[in-house]
Design an enzyme around this catalytic site. Structure first.
Site, PDB file in Angstrom:
ATOM      1  CE  LYS A  48       3.958 -16.931   4.450  1.00  0.00           C
ATOM      2  NZ  LYS A  48       3.191 -16.728   6.545  1.00  0.00           N
ATOM      3  CB  SER A  75      -1.247  -5.752   4.235  1.00  0.00           C
ATOM      4  OG  SER A  75      -0.145  -6.309   3.657  1.00  0.00           O
ATOM      5  CB  THR A  76      -4.128  -3.200   0.257  1.00  0.00           C
ATOM      6  OG1 THR A  76      -5.563  -3.785  -0.082  1.00  0.00           O
ATOM      7  CG2 THR A  76      -3.581  -2.724  -1.163  1.00  0.00           C
ATOM      8  CD  GLU A  77       3.419  -2.319   2.810  1.00  0.00           C
ATOM      9  OE1 GLU A  77       2.545  -2.191   3.679  1.00  0.00           O
ATOM     10  OE2 GLU A  77       4.191  -2.600   2.605  1.00  0.00           O
ATOM     11  N   GLY A 124      -0.678  -7.725  -0.789  1.00  0.00           N
ATOM     12  CA  GLY A 124      -1.496  -7.941  -2.136  1.00  0.00           C
ATOM     13  C   GLY A 124      -0.801  -8.198  -3.508  1.00  0.00           C
ATOM     14  CD  GLU A 137     -10.953 -11.558   3.385  1.00  0.00           C
ATOM     15  OE1 GLU A 137     -10.611 -10.126   3.219  1.00  0.00           O
ATOM     16  OE2 GLU A 137     -10.342 -11.598   3.512  1.00  0.00           O
ATOM     17  CB  CYS A 140     -10.177  -8.202   6.426  1.00  0.00           C
ATOM     18  SG  CYS A 140     -11.380  -9.221   6.230  1.00  0.00           S
ATOM     19  CD  GLU A 192      -7.262  -3.275   7.103  1.00  0.00           C
ATOM     20  OE1 GLU A 192      -6.156  -3.982   6.475  1.00  0.00           O
ATOM     21  OE2 GLU A 192      -8.268  -4.098   7.249  1.00  0.00           O
TER      22      GLU A 192
HETATM   23  P1  NAI Z   1       0.606  -9.119   5.896  1.00  0.00           P
HETATM   24  O1  NAI Z   1      -0.287  -8.893   4.017  1.00  0.00           O
HETATM   25  O2  NAI Z   1       1.828  -8.750   5.367  1.00  0.00           O
HETATM   26  O3  NAI Z   1       0.615 -10.532   6.129  1.00  0.00           O
HETATM   27  C1  NAI Z   1      -0.376 -11.496   5.993  1.00  0.00           C
HETATM   28  C2  NAI Z   1       0.147 -13.162   5.286  1.00  0.00           C
HETATM   29  O4  NAI Z   1       1.268 -12.470   3.911  1.00  0.00           O
HETATM   30  C3  NAI Z   1       1.632 -13.825   6.285  1.00  0.00           C
HETATM   31  O5  NAI Z   1       1.190 -14.606   5.921  1.00  0.00           O
HETATM   32  C4  NAI Z   1       2.471 -13.397   6.057  1.00  0.00           C
HETATM   33  O6  NAI Z   1       3.213 -13.808   6.024  1.00  0.00           O
HETATM   34  C5  NAI Z   1       2.599 -13.109   4.604  1.00  0.00           C
HETATM   35  N1  NAI Z   1       3.418 -12.051   3.140  1.00  0.00           N
HETATM   36  C6  NAI Z   1       3.762 -11.257   3.826  1.00  0.00           C
HETATM   37  N2  NAI Z   1       4.399 -10.308   3.192  1.00  0.00           N
HETATM   38  C7  NAI Z   1       4.871 -11.548   2.016  1.00  0.00           C
HETATM   39  C8  NAI Z   1       5.082 -11.653   0.442  1.00  0.00           C
HETATM   40  N3  NAI Z   1       6.538  -9.596   0.066  1.00  0.00           N
HETATM   41  N4  NAI Z   1       4.824 -12.727  -0.233  1.00  0.00           N
HETATM   42  C9  NAI Z   1       4.532 -13.114  -0.149  1.00  0.00           C
HETATM   43  N5  NAI Z   1       3.921 -13.161   1.405  1.00  0.00           N
HETATM   44  C10 NAI Z   1       4.028 -12.222   2.245  1.00  0.00           C
HETATM   45  O7  NAI Z   1      -0.420  -8.367   6.887  1.00  0.00           O
HETATM   46  P2  NAI Z   1       0.886  -8.270   8.080  1.00  0.00           P
HETATM   47  O8  NAI Z   1       2.038  -7.595   8.437  1.00  0.00           O
HETATM   48  O9  NAI Z   1       0.672  -9.177   9.479  1.00  0.00           O
HETATM   49  O10 NAI Z   1      -0.594  -7.019   8.866  1.00  0.00           O
HETATM   50  C11 NAI Z   1       0.239  -5.757   8.336  1.00  0.00           C
HETATM   51  C12 NAI Z   1      -1.627  -5.121   8.299  1.00  0.00           C
HETATM   52  O11 NAI Z   1      -2.289  -5.696   7.511  1.00  0.00           O
HETATM   53  C13 NAI Z   1      -2.132  -5.470   9.102  1.00  0.00           C
HETATM   54  O12 NAI Z   1      -2.306  -4.174  10.872  1.00  0.00           O
HETATM   55  C14 NAI Z   1      -3.918  -4.842   8.836  1.00  0.00           C
HETATM   56  O13 NAI Z   1      -4.032  -3.428   8.037  1.00  0.00           O
HETATM   57  C15 NAI Z   1      -3.510  -5.623   7.346  1.00  0.00           C
HETATM   58  N6  NAI Z   1      -4.326  -7.421   7.308  1.00  0.00           N
HETATM   59  C16 NAI Z   1      -5.126  -6.948   6.679  1.00  0.00           C
HETATM   60  C17 NAI Z   1      -5.722  -8.292   7.152  1.00  0.00           C
HETATM   61  C18 NAI Z   1      -7.304  -8.566   5.871  1.00  0.00           C
HETATM   62  O14 NAI Z   1      -6.888  -9.697   6.384  1.00  0.00           O
HETATM   63  N7  NAI Z   1      -7.381  -7.963   5.326  1.00  0.00           N
HETATM   64  C19 NAI Z   1      -4.945  -9.432   7.716  1.00  0.00           C
HETATM   65  C20 NAI Z   1      -3.883  -9.275   8.074  1.00  0.00           C
HETATM   66  C21 NAI Z   1      -3.502  -8.266   7.933  1.00  0.00           C
END
Ligand code: NAI
Ligand code: MG
Length: 518
Positions: free
Chosen positions: A216, A270-272, A274, A291, A325, A422
């Site tokens: 996804k 995001s850690t949240e 995760g 990650e 990240c 972050e």
């Molecule tokens: P996110 O963690 O919500 O999104 C990442 C992926 O997870 C996307 O494919 C999203 O559709 C999916 N996702 C979101 N909620 C989910 C759930 N409940 N169950 C399963 N999958 C889910 O990140 P977002 O909202 O795009 O960005 C927020 C913050 O997260 C950013 O500002 C940044 O600080 C951090 N982040 C960190 C990344 C990294 O590489 N470690 C990459 C993207 C965001």
């Protein structure tokens, strides 16, 4: 190209690039056929609409205009994808195929990525906003290389023979050995900052170990994964081995994380979220690798080669708009050179060319989305109200698209949100330190542990720091060096498991012990 992704060159060239805001360049004509074709999901080797018939809009972050409508998958589509992936794993050709044939298919995917490098880089620039030159030289090249590196492993997955002797029956004889078997059907949920590369980091090891996949992509940037899906079919990967569900995290993502016919979920984001993934995985105790976020320290000692260190510190935070990240977002500078380093990084920030990724002179593109723009500008305001001072940047750019200024915050302290949380944008917080003992405490004062950088001419000091810092990657006199062979992943709340290298194979294999009585 000013932002040469070859790190050593990139650092030096940053300073030499001409200033001003790059103009918005039009989207390449050659992308129109791809953009105007319907954006469906890949399930069981077929391109299909969402069962609900719904689609969602995808935006060009440089112009805030809609560029495509994409199928909005949800739990019903995940159900179909899981059935296809289960069939390909449990009955299909994939689990019966030998390593040599798998290896050839995986290698072919790498070749096809390379053959379509310009197109894939254009898609990435359009969807994510990053400069085309960066997309081509970093994202696309590293993605191709990841498949090639992993192709080699398909023929090298081996168990051990293990001599055993039972204490309670010493005269009995056994032949004991281990098998390394694929974990099964894998859900892979990826983010928007390196869309194609994150797909490659996830898909390549899953395929080499013989798993099948439901991928996804992030809702902000689904396009390159869909083009990659076409190339994967073209390479000859059997139907159902790779399924791609486009849709939102809360619906499609959550359905993958909680599905009891999925054996493992691999997540980057995001850690949240995760933590939500871990909770969702408890139903069938599927394996989880994560990650996650970071707030990585980048350290400059007064004995460093300051020209390289200053350019490196700028690159550590401004590369990819700071949406990395492992970005060096906490800059620790030894007191004697603090003012000089802050001035130097600020000078680079003020001179960086911010604009459309399709303009050849652009060094930093827009942020990926309106949501991320609001988040980053929110932190800029919070930083100043908490007492930090913008030595460069500090606000959004007054133009369409999600552009913010590269920003250097000085007078930052450890209690500020801009130092603890972050930001995921081009914002660095610079803090002075006195000696080594003080530094290690400060560097490790974070919930995260993804990466760290150190700039010094004293190799013992550098190695002591590398040992003491709680982070999965340490860069000495360099930053953001990635290679398919080098493991990457987090300590502490930056994640579980490793990407890349042979370390990543652990995420996708399980060990079976077999014991034969002789
Ligand atoms: P996110 O963690 O919500 O999104 C990442 C992926 O997870 C996307 O494919 C999203 O559709 C999916 N996702 C979101 N909620 C989910 C759930 N409940 N169950 C399963 N999958 C889910 O990140 P977002 O909202 O795009 O960005 C927020 C913050 O997260 C950013 O500002 C940044 O600080 C951090 N982040 C960190 C990344 C990294 O590489 N470690 C990459 C993207 C965001
Ligand atoms: Mg989110």
């Amino acid at each position: 190209m000013c932002l040469n992704p070859e790190p050593a060159v990139r650092y030096k060239n940053l300073k030499e690039c001409p200033m001003s805001v790059a103009t918005n360049s039009p989207v390449p004509e050659s992308l129109q056929p791809f953009l105007s074709s319907p954006k469906k999901m890949l399930i069981g080797g077929k391109w299909v609409d969402a069962k609900s018939g719904k689609t969602f809009e995808v935006f060009d972050p440089a112009s805030d205009q809609v560029i495509a409508g994409v199928a909005e998958g949800d739990a019903a589509d995940v159900e179909l994808a899981v059935a296809a992936a289960r069939k390909a794993f449990d009955q299909g050709p994939w689990s019966k195929m030998g390593g040599s044939e798998r290896s050839r298919l995986i290698w072919r995917i790498g070749e096809l990525i390379e053959e379509h490098a310009d197109e894939l880089a254009q898609i990435e620039t359009l969807d994510n906003g990053k400069p085309f030159a960066v997309a081509k030289a970093a994202d696309v090249a590293l993605a191709a290389d990841m498949f090639r590196y992993m192709a080699g492993w398909a023929t090298k997955i081996e168990g051990n023979t293990i001599p055993i002797q039972l204490p309670y029956a010493p005269e009995s004889e056994f032949h004991a050995f281990t098998l390394r078997e694929p974990v099964g059907v894998v859900g892979q949920i990826i983010p928007w900052n390196f869309p194609l590369l994150m797909a490659a980091w996830k898909l390549a090891p899953a395929l080499t170990t013989g798993c099948t996949v439901i991928l996804k992509p992030a809702e902000q940037t689904p396009l390159s994964a869909l083009r990659l899906g076409e190339l994967i079919l073209q390479a000859g990967v059997p139907d159902g081995v790779v399924n791609i569900i486009t849709g939102f995290g809360e619906t499609a993502g959550a359905a993958i994380a909680s599905h009891d016919q999925i054996d493992k979920v691999a997540f980057t984001g995001s850690t949240e979220v995760g933590k939500l993934i871990i909770n969702a995985a408890t139903g069938n105790l599927k394996r989880v690798s994560l990650e996650l976020g970071g707030k990585s320290p980048n350290v400059i000692y007064d004995d460093a080669d300051l020209d390289s260190a200053i350019a490196g510190a700028a690159d550590a935070i401004f590369f990819n708009q700071g949406e990395v990240c492992s970005a060096g977002s906490r800059l620790f500078v030894q007191k004697g050179v603090y003012d000089e380093v802050v001035a130097g990084v600020s000078e680079i920030a003020k001179n960086l060319k911010v604009g459309s990724g399709f303009d050849a002179s652009t060094q930093m593109g827009p942020l990926v989305s309106r949501e991320q723009f609001d988040r980053v500008t929110g932190y800029l305001k919070a930083g100043v109200s908490e007492g930090a001072e913008a030595a460069a940047g500090g606000s959004a750019l007054d133009r369409p698209g999600y552009f913010v200024q590269p920003t250097v915050l000085k007078n930052a302290s450890e209690d500020m949100s801009v130092v603890r949380e972050e930001i995921f944008g081009p914002v660095v917080a610079a803090m002075p330190f006195g000696d080594e003992a003080e530094l290690v405490g400060q560097a490790n004062n974070t919930a995260y542990g993804l990466a760290a950088g150190i700039w010094t001419r004293d190799i013992s000091k550098a190695h002591r720091f590398a040992k003491a810092v709680k982070a999965g990657s340490v860069w000495i006199n360099c930053y953001s060096v990635f290679d398919a062979a080098l493991p990457f992943g987090g300590y502490k709340q930056s994640g579980w498991g490793r990407e890349m290298g042979h370390a990543v194979l652990e995420n996708y294999l399980q060990t079976k012990s077999v014991c034969v009585s002789l």
